[in-house]
Design an enzyme around this catalytic site. Structure first.
Site, PDB file in Angstrom:
ATOM      1  N   GLU A  29       0.810  -1.228   0.000  1.00 48.12           N
ATOM      2  CA  GLU A  29       0.000   0.000   0.000  1.00 48.12           C
ATOM      3  C   GLU A  29       0.844   1.279   0.000  1.00 48.12           C
ATOM      4  O   GLU A  29       0.702   2.129   0.873  1.00 48.12           O
ATOM      5  CB  GLU A  29      -0.987  -0.038   1.167  1.00 48.12           C
ATOM      6  N   ASN A  32       1.822  -4.680  -3.327  1.00 46.12           N
ATOM      7  CA  ASN A  32       0.420  -5.023  -3.091  1.00 46.12           C
ATOM      8  C   ASN A  32      -0.349  -3.750  -2.727  1.00 46.12           C
ATOM      9  O   ASN A  32       0.128  -2.929  -1.940  1.00 46.12           O
ATOM     10  CB  ASN A  32       0.374  -6.016  -1.911  1.00 46.12           C
ATOM     11  N   HIS A  51     -10.832  -5.734  -2.319  1.00 44.51           N
ATOM     12  CA  HIS A  51     -11.873  -5.624  -1.297  1.00 44.51           C
ATOM     13  C   HIS A  51     -13.043  -4.867  -1.936  1.00 44.51           C
ATOM     14  O   HIS A  51     -13.046  -3.636  -1.998  1.00 44.51           O
ATOM     15  CB  HIS A  51     -11.353  -4.871  -0.071  1.00 44.51           C
ATOM     16  N   ASP A  93     -12.534 -10.066  -1.004  1.00 46.84           N
ATOM     17  CA  ASP A  93     -13.809 -10.227  -0.297  1.00 46.84           C
ATOM     18  C   ASP A  93     -14.791  -9.232  -0.903  1.00 46.84           C
ATOM     19  O   ASP A  93     -14.383  -8.235  -1.512  1.00 46.84           O
ATOM     20  CB  ASP A  93     -13.705 -10.104   1.232  1.00 46.84           C
ATOM     21  N   GLU A 147      -6.497 -10.361  -1.798  1.00 53.83           N
ATOM     22  CA  GLU A 147      -7.276 -10.186  -0.563  1.00 53.83           C
ATOM     23  C   GLU A 147      -8.773 -10.105  -0.876  1.00 53.83           C
ATOM     24  O   GLU A 147      -9.491  -9.271  -0.320  1.00 53.83           O
ATOM     25  CB  GLU A 147      -6.823  -8.921   0.177  1.00 53.83           C
TER      26      GLU A 147
END
Ligand code: 9MR
Length: 356
Positions: free
Chosen positions: A167, A208, A244, A274, A272
């Protein structure tokens, strides 16, 4: 020494284990729809579709839950693990030069024992950073040594792939002003990546981030950073697309964006995934979520540089979403009672090459 994770083949796994069909969803007290597909497992399908893995994040505290581990400890279902917290800086180097691998090793050894791919997460991030990194007021030389020591010790201990830089960008594409950037400028990125490569030449080195999954300012900024790294000969292998997402709002430019990274010669992964919804769950939201999971997995399948898909925990029981986004939840393919949701079918159908 890096852990050498022998990557078992499906056929070797089946030869060595008694394989039974995964348990069918038992009905919950509600009338919400559940998954209906009968498959050997999502990793099995991902491997058959040419991907390296379907995997999940997991956390050490969750491993005491035997119902949870009873489903997760199955290579047919999960071919990859990411430690959700236990390899972060605060967990691994709480004091300068004092490394603790105990918790991270539990997950690394779990992955190893099942032949699962291990994604290390993460080396350099502004969050979950012990105070000493900031309050010691290191100058550029001092912080360079700190970063090099942290990265090389972690990457030298664990293997397969690493989110070396996590990030680094703001949503407007500028660099995040954390202790690393404020002390070293953008130079902290090559410093970390070079230390990682020197520590383990075989580990895949990733940057990432989130909001880079789709065409836009932030993704363009990351691509520009990567071009500069490549021009300077800095090792960079891949990009982690966190993913996300929100039900009904999955970006429409995933494939176009993914292809842009592939065109840079990089691999990438959904790291990641979701897809949260505003609670309460409804049948309609769960059906939309099925479509949304299908869309994301299908986008990975559309671009061969996409190595695999990792969900940010597989059951709603342990999802980070409700505590961070009040009023939202139900973001995972299994519900909090370990019942497979329609989202499970969406993933399975995508890997099987079907359409919905
Ligand atoms: O899921 C993680 C949660 O348990 C931690 O409390 C949180 C701390 O910031 O980090 C979560 O994981 C994050 C990941 O490391 C980086 N990308 C965003 C994830 C969700 O916040």
């Amino acid at each position: 020494m890096p852990l050498s994770l022998a990557f078992v083949t499906i056929s070797a796994f089946i030869a060595a284990h008694t394989v039974s069909a995964l348990p069918q969803a038992t009905s919950t007290s509600s009338t919400l729809p559940t998954a209906t597909s009968v498959v050997k497992g999502l990793n099995y399908l991902a491997r058959n579709a040419g991907k390296l893995y379907f995997g999940t994040a997991t956390d050490n505290s969750e491993l005491n839950d035997t119902t949870y581990t009873g489903i997760m400890d199955n290579y047919l279902h999960f071919g990859q693990l990411t430690p959700e917290n236990s390899m972060k800086w605060d967990a691994t180097e709480p004091e300068p030069g004092v490394f603790t691998f105990a918790a991270g090793d539990v997950i690394a050894n779990l992955a190893k024992s099942y032949g699962m791919y291990l994604r290390g997460h993460n080396c350099v991030w502004y969050e979950q950073l012990p105070d000493w990194v900031t309050v010691n007021n290191y100058n550029a030389t001092g912080l360079t040594a700190v970063v090099e020591n942290h990265v090389s010790t972690l990457v030298g201990h664990y293997a397969d792939a690493w989110d070396v830089i996590n990030e680094p960008l703001n949503d407007n594409g500028t660099f995040r002003e954390d202790v690393f950037y404020n002390t070293l400028g953008t130079e902290y990125i090559p410093i970390a990546l070079k230390a990682a490569r020197a520590a383990d030449p075989n580990a895949k080195l990733y940057i990432n981030d989130y909001n880079i999954e789709y065409v836009g300012t932030k993704s363009t900024a990351l691509q520009n950073l990567i071009k500069e790294l490549q021009a300077d000969g800095v090792p960079i292998d891949g990009v982690g697309m966190e993913s996300h997402f929100i039900v009904g709002e999955v970006p429409t430019t995933l494939v176009e964006n993914f292809q842009a990274y592939a065109d840079l010669g990089l691999e990438f992964a959904i790291t990641e995934l979701d897809i949260r919804m505003e609670l309460p769950e409804t049948a309609a939201l769960l059906e939309q979520q099925k479509t949304d999971f299908y869309t994301v997995v299908n986008a990975c399948l559309s671009v061969s540089a996409c190595k695999g898909v990792t969900v940010w925990d597989w059951t709603d029981k342990y999802s980070w979403i409700p505590s961070t986004f009040p009023g939202y939840g139900a973001a995972c393919p299994w519900d909090a009672n370990f019942v497979r949701k329609p989202a499970f079918d969406g993933i399975a159908i995508a890997f099987e090459g079907g359409s919905i």
